[in-house]
Structures are given as structure tokens and as C-alpha cells.
Design a protein around this motif. Structure first.
Motif, mmCIF file in Angstrom:
data_model
loop_
_atom_site.group_PDB
_atom_site.id
_atom_site.type_symbol
_atom_site.label_atom_id
_atom_site.label_comp_id
_atom_site.label_asym_id
_atom_site.label_seq_id
_atom_site.Cartn_x
_atom_site.Cartn_y
_atom_site.Cartn_z
ATOM 1 N N GLN A 76 0.829 -1.198 0.000
ATOM 2 C CA GLN A 76 0.000 0.000 0.000
ATOM 3 C C GLN A 76 0.871 1.259 0.000
ATOM 4 O O GLN A 76 1.921 1.316 0.635
ATOM 5 C CB GLN A 76 -0.921 0.005 1.225
ATOM 6 C CG GLN A 76 -1.778 -1.241 1.361
ATOM 7 C CD GLN A 76 -2.536 -1.574 0.087
ATOM 8 O OE1 GLN A 76 -3.284 -0.744 -0.442
ATOM 9 N NE2 GLN A 76 -2.342 -2.792 -0.410
ATOM 10 N N ASP A 77 0.419 2.269 -0.732
ATOM 11 C CA ASP A 77 1.162 3.531 -0.795
ATOM 12 C C ASP A 77 1.106 4.278 0.535
ATOM 13 O O ASP A 77 2.095 4.872 0.969
ATOM 14 C CB ASP A 77 0.598 4.421 -1.921
ATOM 15 C CG ASP A 77 0.825 3.802 -3.295
ATOM 16 O OD1 ASP A 77 1.839 3.073 -3.453
ATOM 17 O OD2 ASP A 77 -0.011 4.023 -4.181
ATOM 18 N N GLN A 78 -0.060 4.278 1.150
ATOM 19 C CA GLN A 78 -0.218 4.947 2.447
ATOM 20 C C GLN A 78 -0.989 4.030 3.395
ATOM 21 O O GLN A 78 -1.915 3.329 2.990
ATOM 22 C CB GLN A 78 -0.964 6.277 2.284
ATOM 23 C CG GLN A 78 -0.151 7.336 1.556
ATOM 24 C CD GLN A 78 -0.890 8.667 1.519
ATOM 25 O OE1 GLN A 78 -2.113 8.718 1.643
ATOM 26 N NE2 GLN A 78 -0.136 9.744 1.353
ATOM 27 N N TYR A 82 -3.871 2.763 12.250
ATOM 28 C CA TYR A 82 -4.231 1.405 12.660
ATOM 29 C C TYR A 82 -3.464 0.377 11.835
ATOM 30 O O TYR A 82 -2.935 -0.616 12.367
ATOM 31 C CB TYR A 82 -5.730 1.166 12.493
ATOM 32 C CG TYR A 82 -6.123 -0.282 12.665
ATOM 33 C CD1 TYR A 82 -6.211 -0.853 13.933
ATOM 34 C CD2 TYR A 82 -6.359 -1.099 11.543
ATOM 35 C CE1 TYR A 82 -6.553 -2.197 14.096
ATOM 36 C CE2 TYR A 82 -6.694 -2.436 11.698
ATOM 37 C CZ TYR A 82 -6.783 -2.977 12.977
ATOM 38 O OH TYR A 82 -7.105 -4.297 13.129
ATOM 39 N N GLU A 83 -3.363 0.599 10.516
ATOM 40 C CA GLU A 83 -2.654 -0.343 9.649
ATOM 41 C C GLU A 83 -1.161 -0.389 9.972
ATOM 42 O O GLU A 83 -0.535 -1.457 9.910
ATOM 43 C CB GLU A 83 -2.867 0.027 8.184
ATOM 44 C CG GLU A 83 -4.284 -0.255 7.686
ATOM 45 C CD GLU A 83 -4.517 0.252 6.280
ATOM 46 O OE1 GLU A 83 -5.341 -0.358 5.566
ATOM 47 O OE2 GLU A 83 -3.872 1.263 5.893
ATOM 48 N N LYS A 84 -0.597 0.765 10.331
ATOM 49 C CA LYS A 84 0.816 0.790 10.719
ATOM 50 C C LYS A 84 1.044 -0.039 11.982
ATOM 51 O O LYS A 84 2.011 -0.798 12.066
ATOM 52 C CB LYS A 84 1.271 2.227 10.943
ATOM 53 C CG LYS A 84 1.343 3.067 9.679
ATOM 54 C CD LYS A 84 1.758 4.501 9.990
ATOM 55 C CE LYS A 84 1.802 5.345 8.732
ATOM 56 N NZ LYS A 84 2.165 6.769 9.023
#
Length: 316
Positions: A76-78, A82-84
Motif C-alpha cells: 500500500q502507498d499509504q 491502525y494499519e501501521k
């Protein structure tokens, strides 16, 4: 002992192990040195059972799913906050729990009695793991894991000194240095200092009983292992069922506060039946041993291995 029961030793049972007088198989007890001028050779072979193989396959499937999610997030580009956090947690889990891939273990040891209270020894060990691994950042959403056999080669030297001994008791100190290498972690050096207390007696019926408790502290020097300090407590117990036929049990607790979390709190247990062969003059010649072993993470029962073992001890 059945698998469901293996290693369920809680604090009360652990305390009981140290309160009662334990029994052990004297031919492989550390506190008993070879006679002056004699050699003692021990060879042991351990391998995993079918249940362990099934557990390893199931865990590798879970790791494959985790890797696919890691790859997806890395593409993913960004990422949201939460995803981090999710990515960090997944990578941490993968790096700490891609473990317990044991396949087989071969150990050879020879010890020479320098005097009545001193001996020196050499160890040579081979530990085989069937490691499954994946690559991060793959463009494919789904990928097959790769398998490779990783063999750890280890050589070690030790020295034993009896601080005290009489007809029944032994108190011993033993410094040890081990050097090992494998393809994944590279080279490492481990040094340790162990102390052991052994006790032997013979019942009124003529059956022998032995006991030994060991305390070990050691340090592993290798950046991959984070210079881990390891502490171990061991108990070896057993007794003579009939003449020269001995049932033995060995339990070892291993603790560390650094390194791979899956290996920080381990328990190893081994149950075996040994047959001693003696000459007509009563001199011990060799001992054969068959048994079963279990190794498990104390906090996560998913991480465990078990299987049969074979051992041979020869006095020269």
C-alpha cells in the motif's frame, strides 16, 4: 505419559519436585564422573513424532496467512495509523514465532576421568530444522512458502570438578563453552557455569536409587540472539525396577529475558527406560536407553515438539 498431560507442571508441582528426593539414572547423571583413566562415551538421537509434524504444518499455514497480510500492507502507498500498528504487530509475531521447526537431534559426548574428582569432556552436536520461510513485499497476493533444512553444528568443551563427595553425595561445578554455526543465525558462542548436587543410595531390597538437581547460568554471544542470558534448573530422576533395568525422568526449565520470545520460557521433559550391561566381574560396560521427550513453551502450548529418543552410553 500421554501428550495431553505432558509438561503440565504448575508451581505446586514444581515446588514438589524440589522438596522430594529425586531419583536418576547414574550412568548419565552429570555428578558421577568416570573413574580415573576411564572414558565415558554417550550418543543420543532424538527425532519428532507425527503429531509434531502436524502441529508444524498447521503453524506454517497460519504464518503463511500472516505473511500474505504483511505483503498486502507493504504494497500500500499509504497506511492508516491502525494499519501501521497492525503491520508492526504482525511482523513482530512472525519474527518471534517462526520457531519450533525441529526435525532431529544427534549428540555425541566423550568424557575422560583425569582424577577421582576431575574430568574433561568434548561435545559434538547436530540439530536439524525443517524451516519454512516467506518473503515480504511480494507482489502476488498469494505465495507458496519455501522449505529448507537448516543444520546447526555445535562443538563444546567442559571441565568438571567435584567440590565434595562421599558414599552417597556429590557436589560438582562445571564450566562449559560451546561454539555453533548455522545458515540462518550464523555463528554464536555460549558459555555457562553449572552446579549439581547428586545423591545415591541402595534400598534394603538391593535396588539403586539416584538423584540430581542442577542449576545453570549462561550467556549467548551473538547479535541475532541479542547476547541472551539463559538460566536453567534441571532435575534427573529414576530408579531400578529390576536388576540393571532403570526407569528415569529428566525435567529442565529454561528462562531468559531477551532473545526470541518463543524460547524465553521453556520446559523440556524426557522419560526413558535404560538397560545396563555389566561384565561377569560387575564392571559396567554399556547402557542402552529408549524413551520419549517433550519440549514446550510455558506460555503458549502451540509451540511444542515431541518424539522418540535412543541413547547409548559406553564405558571404556
Amino acid at each position: 505419559m500421554v501428550q495431553g498431560k505432558c509438561i503440565k507442571l504448575y508451581p505446586l508441582k514444581i515446588l514438589t519436585l524440589f522438596i522430594v528426593i529425586l531419583l536418576s539414572h547414574i550412568s548419565q547423571a552429570i555428578s558421577w564422573l568416570p573413574n580415573e583413566g576411564e572414558y565415558k562415551f554417550i550418543s543420543s538421537f532424538l527425532f519428532i513424532d507425527e503429531e509434531t509434524e502436524d502441529t508444524q504444518d498447521k503453524r506454517n499455514e497460519e504464518l503463511s496467512e500472516i505473511t500474505n497480510e504483511i505483503n498486502y500492507l507493504l504494497e500500500q502507498d499509504q497506511l492508516t495509523d491502525y494499519e501501521k500498528e497492525r503491520l508492526v504487530a504482525l511482523e513482530d509475531f512472525y519474527n518471534n514465532y517462526d520457531i519450533f521447526n525441529d526435525d532431529s537431534f544427534l549428540s555425541n559426548e566423550i568424557e575422560y576421568g583425569c582424577s577421582s574428582n576431575q574430568s574433561i569432556g568434548l561435545k559434538i552436536k547436530f540439530h536439524s530444522e525443517n524451516d519454512k520461510y516467506y518473503k515480504y513485499g511480494a507482489k502476488e497476493e498469494k505465495q507458496e512458502y519455501h522449505s529448507r533444512r537448516n543444520i546447526t553444528k555445535e562443538v563444546g568443551f567442559y571441565y568438571k570438578y567435584l567440590l565434595y563427595k562421599n558414599e552417597n553425595w556429590r557436589i560438582l561445578l562445571t564450566p562449559e563453552c560451546l561454539y555453533s554455526t548455522n545458515k540462518i543465525h550464523g555463528k554464536k558462542l555460549h558459555s555457562s557455569l553449572g552446579s549439581y548436587v547428586g545423591y545415591a543410595t541402595t534400598s534394603k531390597t538391593g535396588k539403586r536409587h539416584f538423584s540430581e538437581i542442577g542449576f545453570i547460568i549462561g550467556k549467548t554471544f551473538n547479535c541475532s540472539y541479542k547476547d541472551t542470558i539463559i538460566k536453567k534448573i534441571s532435575c534427573l530422576q529414576g530408579g531400578e525396577l529390576i536388576k540393571n533395568l532403570i526407569l528415569s525422568n529428566y525435567v529442565e526449565y529454561s528462562f531468559s529475558d531477551r532473545g526470541n520470545r518463543g524460547y524465553r520460557n521453556l520446559i523440556y521433559e524426557q522419560i526413558s527406560l535404560a538397560k545396563e550391561f555389566v561384565s561377569k566381574s560387575g564392571r559396567h560396560m554399556f547402557t542402552t536407553q529408549i524413551g520419549y521427550y517433550w519440549k514446550q513453551n510455558l506460555h503458549n502450548k502451540t509451540f511444542q515438539v515431541s518424539g522418540p529418543l535412543l541413547s547409548l552410553c559406553i564405558t571404556l
